[in-house]
Scaffold this motif. Structure first.
Motif, PDB file in Angstrom:
ATOM      1  N   GLU A  31       0.843  -1.196   0.000  1.00 37.73           N
ATOM      2  CA  GLU A  31       0.000   0.000   0.000  1.00 37.73           C
ATOM      3  C   GLU A  31       0.876   1.243   0.000  1.00 37.73           C
ATOM      4  OE1 GLU A  31      -3.216   2.458  -0.146  1.00 37.73           O
ATOM      5  OE2 GLU A  31      -3.141   0.288  -0.444  1.00 37.73           O
ATOM      6  N   SER A  33       1.029   4.721   0.522  1.00 37.02           N
ATOM      7  CA  SER A  33       0.159   5.786   1.023  1.00 37.02           C
ATOM      8  C   SER A  33       0.924   6.852   1.806  1.00 37.02           C
ATOM      9  CB  SER A  33      -0.919   5.195   1.944  1.00 37.02           C
ATOM     10  OG  SER A  33      -1.753   4.312   1.240  1.00 37.02           O
ATOM     11  N   ILE A  35       0.201   8.805   4.906  1.00 33.84           N
ATOM     12  CA  ILE A  35      -0.746   8.562   5.991  1.00 33.84           C
ATOM     13  C   ILE A  35      -0.550   9.543   7.146  1.00 33.84           C
ATOM     14  CG2 ILE A  35      -0.965   6.112   5.447  1.00 33.84           C
ATOM     15  CD1 ILE A  35       0.968   5.529   7.734  1.00 33.84           C
ATOM     16  N   LYS A  54      -9.905  11.768   0.035  1.00 31.45           N
ATOM     17  CA  LYS A  54     -10.081  10.394  -0.451  1.00 31.45           C
ATOM     18  C   LYS A  54      -9.646  10.220  -1.908  1.00 31.45           C
ATOM     19  CE  LYS A  54     -13.840   9.178   2.722  1.00 31.45           C
ATOM     20  NZ  LYS A  54     -15.260   8.742   2.831  1.00 31.45           N
ATOM     21  N   ASN A  56      -6.960  11.176  -3.313  1.00 31.68           N
ATOM     22  CA  ASN A  56      -5.499  11.298  -3.426  1.00 31.68           C
ATOM     23  C   ASN A  56      -5.040  12.738  -3.666  1.00 31.68           C
ATOM     24  OD1 ASN A  56      -5.454   8.542  -3.100  1.00 31.68           O
ATOM     25  ND2 ASN A  56      -5.162   8.108  -5.286  1.00 31.68           N
ATOM     26  N   SER A  82       3.353   5.030   4.464  1.00 30.72           N
ATOM     27  CA  SER A  82       3.072   3.672   4.921  1.00 30.72           C
ATOM     28  C   SER A  82       4.387   2.894   5.023  1.00 30.72           C
ATOM     29  CB  SER A  82       2.112   2.984   3.952  1.00 30.72           C
ATOM     30  OG  SER A  82       2.606   3.073   2.628  1.00 30.72           O
ATOM     31  N   ALA A 109       5.278   1.669  -3.118  1.00 26.46           N
ATOM     32  CA  ALA A 109       5.106   0.758  -1.988  1.00 26.46           C
ATOM     33  C   ALA A 109       6.364  -0.042  -1.715  1.00 26.46           C
ATOM     34  CB  ALA A 109       3.936  -0.176  -2.267  1.00 26.46           C
ATOM     35  N   LYS A 116       1.333   5.200  -6.172  1.00 27.44           N
ATOM     36  CA  LYS A 116       0.165   6.068  -6.037  1.00 27.44           C
ATOM     37  C   LYS A 116       0.633   7.524  -6.126  1.00 27.44           C
ATOM     38  CE  LYS A 116      -2.999   4.972  -3.051  1.00 27.44           C
ATOM     39  NZ  LYS A 116      -3.700   4.757  -1.750  1.00 27.44           N
ATOM     40  N   TYR A 118      -0.081  11.611  -5.493  1.00 25.26           N
ATOM     41  CA  TYR A 118      -0.832  12.604  -4.727  1.00 25.26           C
ATOM     42  C   TYR A 118      -0.565  13.993  -5.315  1.00 25.26           C
ATOM     43  CZ  TYR A 118      -1.602   9.167  -1.009  1.00 25.26           C
ATOM     44  OH  TYR A 118      -1.981   8.055  -0.288  1.00 25.26           O
TER      45      TYR A 118
END
Length: 485
Positions: A31, A33, A35, A54, A56, A82, A109, A116, A118
């Motif tokens: 994952e 992320s 966080i 939510k 991103n 993460s 990850a 991912k 952002y």
């Protein structure tokens, strides 16, 4: 026997499946992320929190009264990833978060494959929670007394005719979207003077119509102030009694809340004063200076359901109101049943260092806090603190007013020296400045002035407070206090 062997094989198979499942759970987390939190530190070490959405996207919250383009053009972020994840670009590098399209961060990850993206940009911050006070003070419009329509010569120190040089003994009060100016000097000399009472727009300070006095004779309207809601409140003295009226806007007919059988404006030298803590149409306290004595008496009257109590109490500050320039006033810190109150007093020699004193007293009258001395530099600049009283007897200095902005207590205080006007909004303990823009000082021949008068109110809907200060021999300065994170 076959049955037993079959059961054993079945059990072993289930154990193997369980173990394999357990082994799969121990594989690296995939994952990628950002966080927990995201924040940035911008220009002048200004700190801004952000919201992780939510979709991103991440929104840095900036007060609408702060120039985001300026403070975010080279800001350093702080955020957490993460377990095992990495991010590009390097989060230790400053970024221009105000640029079009924002700043993009790619998180990879722990498995080195899953990614991912952002996008970080900015938006208007949320209001502070109730009880957290205000966060920013915007400097508003200022006008000297000539610009406000009074005759005379601004910044001329000739005292031959002091009325022409700004010594107007002015009381002012917010009244809806306007400010009402009451000049006792002009009213006393001529009740028909066009300069006796004026109405101006609270933002532009431009003329804004007339004031509806209804049945009130202007010569009997001794003082005005406003309540916490921005309603103008007037003290009318007639036949030894004081009746209190209020206006929601200047064109409203005045509404009486009742009267007391004393003169709440007993002096004729400019020192009379009063304050309203709370909602004059609901529940409030009114305090007013009583005749001077060595014990410093003041009237204290309760307002309940928009009605003035028929009786009143007298509270003594414990500090003489007959010494120095004979000025003393009190202001409740809030509208609670037994509020503490702020005392503004002059002591010692007129127009001398540290002749201004400000105290925080309990409801019963015991002193719990004292504003720092003039030369201690605790309040960030030397001119704020226990400065010089005026040379004129009855000059309104120090004016004090307990402020409640977004549920937090503050104190508006005026001070100064012979050639400096000063004012500040302090935190409720009187020890620290509430905001750097509310550390106010400017050069002026203040000693022979009537001092200063202040007024404020809090707009609960917009979550902003408005402050206006009349400085004798100068005119009016205004400020807006905003409550954004």
């Amino acid at each position: 026997m076959k049955t037993i062997n079959f059961r054993l094989h079945t059990i072993l198979a289930l154990v193997i499946v369980f173990c394999l499942g357990a082994c799969k759970k121990e594989k690296p987390v995939s994952e990628p992320s950002i966080i927990t939190s995201f924040s940035v530190v911008g220009k002048d070490k200004a700190f801004f929190k952000a919201t992780i959405n939510k979709d991103n996207t991440i929104t840095i919250k900036v007060s609408p009264y702060v120039n985001a383009t300026e403070v975010l053009k080279s800001a350093v972020p702080t955020f957490y990833l993460s377990k095992g994840a990495t991010v590009s670009p390097d989060p230790g590098l400053p970024q221009n978060f105000a640029q079009a399209g924002g700043v993009k961060y790619t998180v990879t990850a722990e498995d080195k494959v899953t990614k991912k993206e952002y996008t970080v940009s900015w938006g208007a911050s949320d209001h502070l929670a109730d009880g957290k006070g205000f966060s920013y003070a915007e400097i508003g419009t200022s006008k000297n007394f000539v610009e406000l329509g009074y005759p005379g010569v601004y910044n001329n120190f000739n005292l031959a005719d002091s009325k022409l040089y700004g010594d107007l003994n002015v009381y002012h009060a917010y009244c809806g979207d306007n400010i009402v100016l009451l000049s006792r000097v002009y009213v006393t000399s001529d009740v028909n003077s066009p300069h006796g009472i004026k109405v101006i727009d609270k933002t532009t300070l431009q003329p804004a119509g007339t004031f509806n006095l209804g049945p009130i004779a202007i010569g009997e309207l001794m003082m005005i102030s406003s309540d916490y809601k921005g309603k103008c409140v007037g003290a009318v003295v007639k036949n030894g009694e004081t009746e209190f009226f209020y206006w929601g806007k200047p064109t409203d007919a005045p509404k009486s809340i009742g009267k007391i059988a004393v003169n709440a404006a007993p002096t004729t030298d400019g020192s009379s004063n009063f304050q309203v803590a709370g909602d004059i149409a609901g529940n409030a306290w009114i305090t007013a200076m009583a005749p001077r004595t060595a014990k410093g008496p003041h009237y204290r009257i309760k307002v309940t359901g928009g009605k003035l109590a028929s009786n009143y109490s007298t509270i003594e500050t414990g500090y003489s109101s007959t010494d120095c320039t004979g000025f003393q006033m009190i202001s409740p810190s809030n509208a609670s049943d037994e509020p503490s109150y702020i005392v503004g007093d002059t002591q010692g020699t007129a127009n001398a260092a540290n002749s201004i004193k400000v105290y925080q007293n309990t409801f019963g009258g015991s002193t719990t806090s004292v504003m720092p001395g003039l030369w201690q530099n605790i309040l960030q600049t030397w001119w704020v603190g226990t400065g010089f009283s005026t040379a004129r007897t009855g000059g309104k200095s120090p004016f004090v007013s307990g402020m409640v902005v977004n549920g937090k207590n503050y104190a508006l205080v005026t001070s100064g020296t012979s050639f400096w006007h000063a004012a500040a909004v302090l935190n409720g303990d009187l020890q620290t400045l509430a905001h750097e823009n509310l550390n106010i000082a400017f050069s002026m021949n203040r000693a022979w002035s009537y001092g200063a008068w202040g007024d404020w109110y809090y707009d609960e809907v917009a979550k902003e407070a408005h402050v206006a200060i009349w400085f004798g021999r100068y005119g009016l300065k205004t400020y807006k206090l905003t409550c954004f994170e």
